[in-house]
Motif scaffolding. Structure first.
Motif, PDB file in Angstrom:
ATOM      1  N   GLN A  92       0.636  -1.190  -0.160  1.00 37.65           N
ATOM      2  CA  GLN A  92       0.043  -0.010   0.109  1.00 37.65           C
ATOM      3  C   GLN A  92       0.976   1.173   0.067  1.00 37.65           C
ATOM      4  O   GLN A  92       0.934   1.950  -0.890  1.00 37.65           O
ATOM      5  CB  GLN A  92      -0.861   0.175   1.311  1.00 37.65           C
ATOM      6  CG  GLN A  92      -1.843  -1.253   1.267  1.00 37.65           C
ATOM      7  CD  GLN A  92      -2.805  -1.100   0.050  1.00 37.65           C
ATOM      8  OE1 GLN A  92      -3.209  -0.191  -0.574  1.00 37.65           O
ATOM      9  NE2 GLN A  92      -3.771  -2.273   0.268  1.00 37.65           N
ATOM     10  N   ALA A  93       1.763   1.413   1.014  1.00 36.35           N
ATOM     11  CA  ALA A  93       2.349   2.659   1.247  1.00 36.35           C
ATOM     12  C   ALA A  93       3.543   2.568   0.285  1.00 36.35           C
ATOM     13  O   ALA A  93       3.744   3.653  -0.556  1.00 36.35           O
ATOM     14  CB  ALA A  93       2.762   2.700   2.720  1.00 36.35           C
ATOM     15  N   LEU A  94       4.467   1.836   0.398  1.00 39.65           N
ATOM     16  CA  LEU A  94       5.639   1.712  -0.378  1.00 39.65           C
ATOM     17  C   LEU A  94       5.415   1.616  -1.884  1.00 39.65           C
ATOM     18  O   LEU A  94       6.085   2.159  -2.784  1.00 39.65           O
ATOM     19  CB  LEU A  94       6.624   0.665  -0.053  1.00 39.65           C
ATOM     20  CG  LEU A  94       8.159   0.760  -0.335  1.00 39.65           C
ATOM     21  CD1 LEU A  94       8.660   1.955   0.005  1.00 39.65           C
ATOM     22  CD2 LEU A  94       8.780  -0.646  -0.016  1.00 39.65           C
ATOM     23  N   PHE A  95       4.331   1.011  -2.126  1.00 43.22           N
ATOM     24  CA  PHE A  95       4.101   0.540  -3.607  1.00 43.22           C
ATOM     25  C   PHE A  95       3.702   2.286  -4.132  1.00 43.22           C
ATOM     26  O   PHE A  95       3.919   2.551  -5.531  1.00 43.22           O
ATOM     27  CB  PHE A  95       2.774  -0.283  -3.705  1.00 43.22           C
ATOM     28  CG  PHE A  95       1.981  -0.149  -5.028  1.00 43.22           C
ATOM     29  CD1 PHE A  95       2.544  -0.152  -6.343  1.00 43.22           C
ATOM     30  CD2 PHE A  95       0.788   0.639  -4.733  1.00 43.22           C
ATOM     31  CE1 PHE A  95       1.645   0.051  -7.349  1.00 43.22           C
ATOM     32  CE2 PHE A  95      -0.016   0.758  -6.103  1.00 43.22           C
ATOM     33  CZ  PHE A  95       0.584   0.448  -7.392  1.00 43.22           C
ATOM     34  N   ASN A  96       2.567   2.897  -3.558  1.00 41.72           N
ATOM     35  CA  ASN A  96       2.187   4.000  -4.166  1.00 41.72           C
ATOM     36  C   ASN A  96       3.494   5.053  -3.877  1.00 41.72           C
ATOM     37  O   ASN A  96       3.514   5.940  -5.027  1.00 41.72           O
ATOM     38  CB  ASN A  96       1.256   4.807  -2.883  1.00 41.72           C
ATOM     39  CG  ASN A  96       0.031   4.257  -3.157  1.00 41.72           C
ATOM     40  OD1 ASN A  96      -0.784   4.811  -4.099  1.00 41.72           O
ATOM     41  ND2 ASN A  96      -0.703   3.394  -2.392  1.00 41.72           N
ATOM     42  N   TYR A  97       4.363   5.063  -3.205  1.00 40.81           N
ATOM     43  CA  TYR A  97       5.794   6.021  -3.294  1.00 40.81           C
ATOM     44  C   TYR A  97       6.458   5.560  -4.457  1.00 40.81           C
ATOM     45  O   TYR A  97       6.692   6.428  -5.252  1.00 40.81           O
ATOM     46  CB  TYR A  97       6.275   5.756  -2.061  1.00 40.81           C
ATOM     47  CG  TYR A  97       7.825   6.525  -2.076  1.00 40.81           C
ATOM     48  CD1 TYR A  97       7.700   7.860  -1.911  1.00 40.81           C
ATOM     49  CD2 TYR A  97       8.963   5.795  -2.363  1.00 40.81           C
ATOM     50  CE1 TYR A  97       9.078   8.579  -1.986  1.00 40.81           C
ATOM     51  CE2 TYR A  97      10.206   6.400  -2.619  1.00 40.81           C
ATOM     52  CZ  TYR A  97       9.989   7.686  -2.471  1.00 40.81           C
ATOM     53  OH  TYR A  97      11.435   8.447  -2.415  1.00 40.81           O
ATOM     54  N   CYS A  98       6.743   4.414  -4.695  1.00 38.85           N
ATOM     55  CA  CYS A  98       7.504   4.133  -5.756  1.00 38.85           C
ATOM     56  C   CYS A  98       6.957   4.051  -7.094  1.00 38.85           C
ATOM     57  O   CYS A  98       7.452   4.548  -8.226  1.00 38.85           O
ATOM     58  CB  CYS A  98       7.707   2.503  -5.797  1.00 38.85           C
ATOM     59  SG  CYS A  98       9.135   1.845  -4.586  1.00 38.85           S
ATOM     60  N   GLY A 210       1.246   8.565   6.687  1.00 38.67           N
ATOM     61  CA  GLY A 210       0.943   9.705   7.404  1.00 38.67           C
ATOM     62  C   GLY A 210       2.277  10.149   7.951  1.00 38.67           C
ATOM     63  O   GLY A 210       2.681  11.396   8.174  1.00 38.67           O
ATOM     64  N   ILE A 211       3.062   8.981   8.379  1.00 38.64           N
ATOM     65  CA  ILE A 211       3.997   9.229   9.150  1.00 38.64           C
ATOM     66  C   ILE A 211       5.487   9.966   8.376  1.00 38.64           C
ATOM     67  O   ILE A 211       6.024  10.932   8.588  1.00 38.64           O
ATOM     68  CB  ILE A 211       4.870   7.987   9.815  1.00 38.64           C
ATOM     69  CG1 ILE A 211       4.011   7.754  10.956  1.00 38.64           C
ATOM     70  CG2 ILE A 211       6.139   8.257  10.420  1.00 38.64           C
ATOM     71  CD1 ILE A 211       4.212   6.193  11.427  1.00 38.64           C
ATOM     72  N   PHE A 212       5.265   9.344   7.023  1.00 41.21           N
ATOM     73  CA  PHE A 212       6.503   9.938   6.218  1.00 41.21           C
ATOM     74  C   PHE A 212       6.426  11.030   5.143  1.00 41.21           C
ATOM     75  O   PHE A 212       7.250  11.757   4.627  1.00 41.21           O
ATOM     76  CB  PHE A 212       7.004   8.609   5.312  1.00 41.21           C
ATOM     77  CG  PHE A 212       7.833   7.811   5.989  1.00 41.21           C
ATOM     78  CD1 PHE A 212       9.241   7.855   6.519  1.00 41.21           C
ATOM     79  CD2 PHE A 212       7.286   6.459   6.518  1.00 41.21           C
ATOM     80  CE1 PHE A 212       9.696   6.933   7.095  1.00 41.21           C
ATOM     81  CE2 PHE A 212       7.849   5.651   7.507  1.00 41.21           C
ATOM     82  CZ  PHE A 212       9.177   5.722   7.630  1.00 41.21           C
ATOM     83  N   THR A 213       4.910  11.113   4.982  1.00 36.90           N
ATOM     84  CA  THR A 213       4.325  12.381   4.242  1.00 36.90           C
ATOM     85  C   THR A 213       3.947  13.406   4.650  1.00 36.90           C
ATOM     86  O   THR A 213       3.725  14.627   4.222  1.00 36.90           O
ATOM     87  CB  THR A 213       3.585  11.855   3.012  1.00 36.90           C
ATOM     88  OG1 THR A 213       2.299  11.259   3.633  1.00 36.90           O
ATOM     89  CG2 THR A 213       4.233  10.700   2.327  1.00 36.90           C
ATOM     90  N   SER A 214       3.567  13.384   6.037  1.00 37.97           N
ATOM     91  CA  SER A 214       2.811  14.547   6.716  1.00 37.97           C
ATOM     92  C   SER A 214       1.593  15.283   5.937  1.00 37.97           C
ATOM     93  O   SER A 214       1.690  16.290   5.670  1.00 37.97           O
ATOM     94  CB  SER A 214       3.609  15.573   7.369  1.00 37.97           C
ATOM     95  OG  SER A 214       4.526  14.872   7.994  1.00 37.97           O
TER      96      SER A 214
END
Length: 315
Positions: A92-98, A210-214
């Protein structure tokens, strides 16, 4: 009447309903582009859009799970929680970032095509993890699926493609992380209710983003009635709805390697939405791509009778 009831029960308990659920999930995923455009139109950036998808999906699932079974629906063992943590953080999170990084470097078309390597990753991992057979028909279906997606995305115009080592690396990484939804979801669905898996994967996903993108300041800057309506729709249709169908389908007796090819119908739906709602042009190459992709889905489900047993064509 009794025969009809018996037949209905047989169909529901068989893998047919599972593949139908996967197809339904892919159809709902096809609306992602619609909601991304709507949210972008009211000022939301890609990071905020990704966060709102998981956050709203999480909130929507709270009353749904309570209605389905009360507090018991939130119960999960340590093993299931770890699997949901992996799904939330990686798929979810890392996939969206990449995926967003890949889009930023090589553009939407190239990033989308790289993402369609996911069925290949699933097929390879299914061979080693679930001991599934990889026949010639399955390989041909995968190739046809990738070609179909390529034709649909580019329309035959190679000028849309951009090459960059960093962009390709992040694009392939996003494909691998996306493929883990099927692999980890299949493993987790054996011991945990599919809807509980979705709930906790969304929880870990939005917490990580939320933690990494605020995103809190961004929300304050674009908050409006339309923003929240679009966010609710984004969380409901291509998020909660699609993942519930997908995880429920995975809990059936399905060949894991077939699943992402069937779910790729999302590309067809996304293309048709673009044509109908946004007046995007559809040329002969695009139509050919749709035919190829739908053909690959049909071929992935072809079986025949051989010596009294159902088998894939060919082994």
């Amino acid at each position: 009447m009794n025969k009809l009831i018996k037949l209905t029960k047989q169909i529901y308990s068989s893998d047919i309903i599972g593949y139908v659920m996967i197809f339904a999930a892919g159809t709902l995923w096809g609306t992602i582009g619609l909601f991304v455009k709507l949210l972008s139109g009211v000022g939301a950036n890609s990071t905020l859009t990704a966060f709102m998808r998981l956050f709203m999906g999480f909130l929507i699932l709270v009353p749904v799970l309570f209605f389905m079974g009360g507090i018991k629906m939130f119960e999960i063992d340590k093993s299931g929680l770890i699997q949901c943590l992996l799904l939330g953080v990686l798929s979810q999170a890392l996939f969206n970032y990449c995926y967003n990084v890949s889009i930023g470097v090589v553009g939407v078309a190239t990033a989308s095509i790289l993402l369609y390597a996911a069925p290949v990753f699933v097929c390879i991992m299914s061979k080693f993890i679930f001991q599934e057979q990889i026949g010639m028909l399955k390989i041909f279906s995968l190739v046809l699926n990738i070609i179909g997606c390529f034709l649909m995305v580019t329309g035959g115009n190679l000028s849309y493609l951009k090459l960059s080592v960093i962009g390709i690396i992040f694009g392939l990484a996003s494909a691998f992380l996306y493929s883990l939804v099927t692999i980890i979801g299949k493993i987790a669905s054996g011991s945990v209710h599919p809807f509980t898996i979705v709930f906790y994967s969304f929880l870990f996903g939005w917490l990580t983003l939320g933690i990494f993108t605020s995103p809190w300041e961004s929300i304050a800057g674009v908050s409006s009635f339309k923003f929240w309506i679009y966010s609710i729709g984004y969380g409901l249709i291509p998020t909660v709805g699609s993942y519930l169908f997908y995880m429920k389908g995975l809990s059936k007796n399905l060949e894991t390697s077939r699943v992402p090819v069937i779910a790729s119908v999302e590309t067809v739906v996304a293309t048709l939405i673009g044509v109908v709602l946004f007046s995007e042009k559809l040329n002969f190459i695009n139509v050919l791509g749709i035919i190829f992709l739908l053909s690959s889905i049909a071929m992935m489900n072809m079986k025949f009778k051989e010596k009294g047993k159902e088998a894939e064509i060919p082994k």
